[in-house]
Design a protein around this motif. Structure first.
Motif, PDB file in Angstrom:
ATOM      1  N   ASP A  37       0.830  -1.210   0.000  1.00 11.08           N
ATOM      2  CA  ASP A  37       0.000   0.000   0.000  1.00 11.08           C
ATOM      3  C   ASP A  37       0.863   1.257   0.000  1.00 11.08           C
ATOM      4  O   ASP A  37       0.565   2.236  -0.701  1.00 11.08           O
ATOM      5  CB  ASP A  37      -0.916   0.009   1.221  1.00 11.08           C
ATOM      6  N   VAL A  38       1.942   1.234   0.782  1.00 11.16           N
ATOM      7  CA  VAL A  38       2.845   2.383   0.847  1.00 11.16           C
ATOM      8  C   VAL A  38       3.491   2.634  -0.514  1.00 11.16           C
ATOM      9  O   VAL A  38       3.598   3.779  -0.967  1.00 11.16           O
ATOM     10  CB  VAL A  38       3.926   2.161   1.929  1.00 11.16           C
ATOM     11  N   MET A  39       3.938   1.569  -1.173  1.00 18.50           N
ATOM     12  CA  MET A  39       4.557   1.731  -2.490  1.00 18.50           C
ATOM     13  C   MET A  39       3.601   2.424  -3.457  1.00 18.50           C
ATOM     14  O   MET A  39       3.985   3.355  -4.178  1.00 18.50           O
ATOM     15  CB  MET A  39       4.966   0.371  -3.053  1.00 18.50           C
ATOM     16  N   ARG A  40       2.360   1.976  -3.450  1.00 23.29           N
ATOM     17  CA  ARG A  40       1.368   2.558  -4.356  1.00 23.29           C
ATOM     18  C   ARG A  40       1.198   4.054  -4.083  1.00 23.29           C
ATOM     19  O   ARG A  40       1.103   4.863  -5.016  1.00 23.29           O
ATOM     20  CB  ARG A  40       0.044   1.812  -4.181  1.00 23.29           C
ATOM     21  N   LYS A  41       1.189   4.421  -2.807  1.00 22.79           N
ATOM     22  CA  LYS A  41       1.008   5.827  -2.448  1.00 22.79           C
ATOM     23  C   LYS A  41       2.252   6.658  -2.764  1.00 22.79           C
ATOM     24  O   LYS A  41       2.149   7.795  -3.235  1.00 22.79           O
ATOM     25  CB  LYS A  41       0.670   5.944  -0.960  1.00 22.79           C
ATOM     26  N   LEU A  42       3.432   6.102  -2.502  1.00 20.01           N
ATOM     27  CA  LEU A  42       4.655   6.868  -2.703  1.00 20.01           C
ATOM     28  C   LEU A  42       4.940   7.165  -4.166  1.00 20.01           C
ATOM     29  O   LEU A  42       5.464   8.228  -4.496  1.00 20.01           O
ATOM     30  CB  LEU A  42       5.848   6.136  -2.080  1.00 20.01           C
ATOM     31  N   ILE A  43       4.626   6.240  -5.050  1.00 16.06           N
ATOM     32  CA  ILE A  43       4.897   6.511  -6.473  1.00 16.06           C
ATOM     33  C   ILE A  43       3.835   7.421  -7.068  1.00 16.06           C
ATOM     34  O   ILE A  43       4.060   8.050  -8.102  1.00 16.06           O
ATOM     35  CB  ILE A  43       5.040   5.228  -7.314  1.00 16.06           C
ATOM     36  N   GLY A  44       2.676   7.535  -6.406  1.00 15.02           N
ATOM     37  CA  GLY A  44       1.641   8.470  -6.842  1.00 15.02           C
ATOM     38  C   GLY A  44       0.697   7.874  -7.870  1.00 15.02           C
ATOM     39  O   GLY A  44       1.106   7.107  -8.740  1.00 15.02           O
ATOM     40  N   GLU A  45      -0.546   8.249  -7.756  1.00 18.93           N
ATOM     41  CA  GLU A  45      -1.561   7.788  -8.696  1.00 18.93           C
ATOM     42  C   GLU A  45      -1.568   8.696  -9.925  1.00 18.93           C
ATOM     43  O   GLU A  45      -1.395   9.908  -9.829  1.00 18.93           O
ATOM     44  CB  GLU A  45      -2.947   7.810  -8.036  1.00 18.93           C
ATOM     45  N   ILE A  46      -1.777   8.097 -11.087  1.00 17.86           N
ATOM     46  CA  ILE A  46      -1.877   8.843 -12.344  1.00 17.86           C
ATOM     47  C   ILE A  46      -3.323   8.766 -12.823  1.00 17.86           C
ATOM     48  O   ILE A  46      -3.876   7.681 -13.000  1.00 17.86           O
ATOM     49  CB  ILE A  46      -0.936   8.258 -13.418  1.00 17.86           C
ATOM     50  N   GLU A  47      -3.944   9.934 -13.034  1.00 20.70           N
ATOM     51  CA  GLU A  47      -5.339   9.945 -13.491  1.00 20.70           C
ATOM     52  C   GLU A  47      -5.392   9.413 -14.924  1.00 20.70           C
ATOM     53  O   GLU A  47      -4.562   9.734 -15.757  1.00 20.70           O
ATOM     54  CB  GLU A  47      -5.905  11.372 -13.451  1.00 20.70           C
ATOM     55  N   THR A  48      -6.407   8.610 -15.191  1.00 23.53           N
ATOM     56  CA  THR A  48      -6.504   7.994 -16.514  1.00 23.53           C
ATOM     57  C   THR A  48      -7.378   8.797 -17.470  1.00 23.53           C
ATOM     58  O   THR A  48      -6.942   9.195 -18.538  1.00 23.53           O
ATOM     59  CB  THR A  48      -7.050   6.562 -16.399  1.00 23.53           C
ATOM     60  N   GLY A  49      -8.612   9.056 -17.095  1.00 27.04           N
ATOM     61  CA  GLY A  49      -9.518   9.761 -17.989  1.00 27.04           C
ATOM     62  C   GLY A  49      -9.996   8.849 -19.106  1.00 27.04           C
ATOM     63  O   GLY A  49      -9.848   7.628 -19.057  1.00 27.04           O
ATOM     64  N   GLU A  50     -10.545   9.422 -20.162  1.00 30.44           N
ATOM     65  CA  GLU A  50     -11.033   8.648 -21.304  1.00 30.44           C
ATOM     66  C   GLU A  50      -9.871   8.374 -22.248  1.00 30.44           C
ATOM     67  O   GLU A  50      -9.204   9.305 -22.729  1.00 30.44           O
ATOM     68  CB  GLU A  50     -12.142   9.403 -22.034  1.00 30.44           C
ATOM     69  N   LEU A  51      -9.618   7.099 -22.519  1.00 29.36           N
ATOM     70  CA  LEU A  51      -8.439   6.712 -23.289  1.00 29.36           C
ATOM     71  C   LEU A  51      -8.823   6.171 -24.659  1.00 29.36           C
ATOM     72  O   LEU A  51      -9.843   5.484 -24.806  1.00 29.36           O
ATOM     73  CB  LEU A  51      -7.643   5.644 -22.525  1.00 29.36           C
ATOM     74  N   PRO A  52      -8.004   6.446 -25.668  1.00 25.71           N
ATOM     75  CA  PRO A  52      -8.276   5.916 -27.005  1.00 25.71           C
ATOM     76  C   PRO A  52      -8.009   4.416 -27.068  1.00 25.71           C
ATOM     77  O   PRO A  52      -7.252   3.875 -26.263  1.00 25.71           O
ATOM     78  CB  PRO A  52      -7.288   6.685 -27.898  1.00 25.71           C
ATOM     79  N   ALA A  53      -8.632   3.754 -28.023  1.00 25.01           N
ATOM     80  CA  ALA A  53      -8.422   2.320 -28.214  1.00 25.01           C
ATOM     81  C   ALA A  53      -7.039   2.075 -28.807  1.00 25.01           C
ATOM     82  O   ALA A  53      -6.493   2.927 -29.518  1.00 25.01           O
ATOM     83  CB  ALA A  53      -9.488   1.760 -29.139  1.00 25.01           C
ATOM     84  N   PRO A  54      -6.428   0.924 -28.526  1.00 25.23           N
ATOM     85  CA  PRO A  54      -5.127   0.593 -29.117  1.00 25.23           C
ATOM     86  C   PRO A  54      -5.210   0.563 -30.639  1.00 25.23           C
ATOM     87  O   PRO A  54      -6.225   0.151 -31.215  1.00 25.23           O
ATOM     88  CB  PRO A  54      -4.836  -0.802 -28.559  1.00 25.23           C
ATOM     89  N   VAL A  55      -4.121   0.991 -31.267  1.00 26.50           N
ATOM     90  CA  VAL A  55      -4.057   1.014 -32.732  1.00 26.50           C
ATOM     91  C   VAL A  55      -2.741   0.389 -33.181  1.00 26.50           C
ATOM     92  O   VAL A  55      -1.667   0.815 -32.744  1.00 26.50           O
ATOM     93  CB  VAL A  55      -4.151   2.452 -33.283  1.00 26.50           C
ATOM     94  N   ILE A  56      -2.813  -0.631 -34.041  1.00 26.48           N
ATOM     95  CA  ILE A  56      -1.602  -1.227 -34.603  1.00 26.48           C
ATOM     96  C   ILE A  56      -1.203  -0.431 -35.838  1.00 26.48           C
ATOM     97  O   ILE A  56      -2.002  -0.249 -36.761  1.00 26.48           O
ATOM     98  CB  ILE A  56      -1.832  -2.709 -34.961  1.00 26.48           C
ATOM     99  N   THR A  57       0.022   0.068 -35.858  1.00 26.90           N
ATOM    100  CA  THR A  57       0.472   0.956 -36.939  1.00 26.90           C
ATOM    101  C   THR A  57       1.523   0.321 -37.843  1.00 26.90           C
ATOM    102  O   THR A  57       1.880   0.913 -38.867  1.00 26.90           O
ATOM    103  CB  THR A  57       1.060   2.250 -36.352  1.00 26.90           C
ATOM    104  N   GLU A  58       2.025  -0.857 -37.476  1.00 26.47           N
ATOM    105  CA  GLU A  58       3.126  -1.439 -38.244  1.00 26.47           C
ATOM    106  C   GLU A  58       3.126  -2.947 -38.062  1.00 26.47           C
ATOM    107  O   GLU A  58       2.807  -3.458 -36.990  1.00 26.47           O
ATOM    108  CB  GLU A  58       4.452  -0.842 -37.755  1.00 26.47           C
ATOM    109  N   ARG A  59       3.440  -3.671 -39.126  1.00 23.87           N
ATOM    110  CA  ARG A  59       3.640  -5.119 -39.042  1.00 23.87           C
ATOM    111  C   ARG A  59       4.764  -5.484 -40.000  1.00 23.87           C
ATOM    112  O   ARG A  59       4.655  -5.272 -41.196  1.00 23.87           O
ATOM    113  CB  ARG A  59       2.352  -5.866 -39.378  1.00 23.87           C
ATOM    114  N   VAL A  60       5.859  -6.005 -39.440  1.00 24.42           N
ATOM    115  CA  VAL A  60       7.065  -6.282 -40.217  1.00 24.42           C
ATOM    116  C   VAL A  60       7.496  -7.721 -39.996  1.00 24.42           C
ATOM    117  O   VAL A  60       7.528  -8.191 -38.848  1.00 24.42           O
ATOM    118  CB  VAL A  60       8.213  -5.332 -39.814  1.00 24.42           C
ATOM    119  N   SER A  61       7.835  -8.413 -41.071  1.00 27.12           N
ATOM    120  CA  SER A  61       8.348  -9.778 -40.959  1.00 27.12           C
ATOM    121  C   SER A  61       9.846  -9.726 -40.694  1.00 27.12           C
ATOM    122  O   SER A  61      10.601  -9.101 -41.450  1.00 27.12           O
ATOM    123  CB  SER A  61       8.062 -10.545 -42.250  1.00 27.12           C
TER     124      SER A  61
END
Length: 341
Positions: A37-61
């Motif tokens: 619990d202390v670790m979680r508090k010490l590193i601090g919470e980051i607000e998320t908000g509304e997030l975009p969906a993942p997007v794949i931009t590249e595929r290489v063999s």
């Protein structure tokens, strides 16, 4: 005497006496819960908000695997890229996956076999040893996120002044601390979002996820694993030590420091929160940043924690003849074997 050396040493000793007293007054399970619990508090919470969906931009063999690029987000208004390496033998059976976390350098491309411009790196690998490629060639899926502050994720305010700036760790760490947050907190939020993504992939066995981090990536790997039990096996390379012998004795990048951590526990006890999950500690005998003496002290304390939990066989150690670099001579195979059990 005007110098504060003795006074600083006294502060450390007094603090560790207080930590020892706290440990004696708590049960092991209560202390584990409290430290988490202390670790979680010490590193601090980051607000998320509304997030975009993942997007794949590249595929290489690539030889033996396919490399994809995906854009993710863990904080509103801030995106990050990650490389996904998928072995060619990926069939209908879901495979284990590894979260691969780079240290100081030019970002995820450094561990995924590329130069900073994204072209193939045909030269002998540097201290990161292209370790994401080493893992995918052993038959596991790898996700290698871009850690904020490095490579393409350096601040524009830094690169405009110096295009060769190594990182933006200092400027980001200072500003976030002044806001009651930490750079580690932001990085962990993004890494956990990377885990969210990789476990959603149909090729991945969501019950078999591991993590490997080098140097500053080791800090992120153990922290992410303490806070996210989906990470079932952990490799820390070029990081395990004591605060006293490394973080306090050597001038590290500011991103290694989280205010208040030492008032609750020394680094080996923090790492020991991973017990009883399988843990591999790798370090170079001549690593001047995370020195041998501190590694041996940390190893002994972490081994004691695993022994007390009846999990001694789940801790593996390799002190190899090298410097501040990845070896992988035992850790790559160990990690893949653990995830196939």
């Amino acid at each position: 005497m005007f110098q504060a050396d003795a006074w600083m040493e006294q502060q450390y000793r007094k603090n560790m006496e207080k930590v020892a007293q706290q440990t004696r007054e708590q049960s092991k399970e209560q202390r584990r819960r409290d430290l988490t619990d202390v670790m979680r508090k010490l590193i601090g919470e980051i607000e998320t908000g509304e997030l975009p969906a993942p997007v794949i931009t590249e595929r290489v063999s690539c030889p033996g695997y396919t490399r994809e690029r995906v854009i993710l987000s863990a904080a509103e208004g801030l995106e990050f890229g990650a490389y996904i390496l998928i072995p060619d033998n990926c069939s209908e059976k879901a495979l284990p996956a590894v979260l691969a976390i780079h240290g100081h350098g030019y970002g995820s491309r450094e561990i995924a076999g590329m130069l900073p411009d994204g072209t193939a790196d045909e030269s002998p690998p540097g201290i990161h040893q292209h370790f994401a490629v080493q893992l995918v060639r052993r038959g596991v899926i790898v996700i290698a996120p871009d850690v904020v502050g490095f490579g393409e994720r350096r601040l524009r305010s830094d690169t405009e002044k110096n295009p060769e700036a190594a990182s933006s760790c200092y400027r980001m760490a200072v500003q976030l601390m002044m806001l009651g947050k930490t750079l580690t907190g932001l990085r962990i939020a993004e890494l956990r979002k990377a885990v969210d993504y990789i476990v959603s992939r149909p090729e991945v066995d969501s019950a078999k996820i591991g993590v490997m981090g080098f140097s500053g990536g080791g800090l992120l790997a153990y922290t992410a694993a303490v806070l996210d039990e989906r990470l079932k096996a952990i490799v820390l390379t070029g990081y395990t030590n004591t605060y006293k012998d490394s973080i306090l004795a050597v001038q590290h990048c500011l991103c290694n420091y989280t205010p208040g951590m030492l008032t609750y526990a020394e680094l080996p006890e923090w790492i020991g929160l991973l017990c009883p999950r399988p843990l591999f500690l790798e370090s170079g005998l001549h690593d001047f940043i995370f020195p041998e003496a501190g590694f041996r002290k940390a190893e002994a304390e972490i081994q004691h924690i695993y022994n007390q939990a009846g999990a001694s066989e789940r801790l593996t150690v390799d002190l190899f003849p090298g410097g501040h670099e990845i070896s992988g001579r035992k850790s790559y195979d160990w990690l893949c074997q653990q995830l196939r059990k």
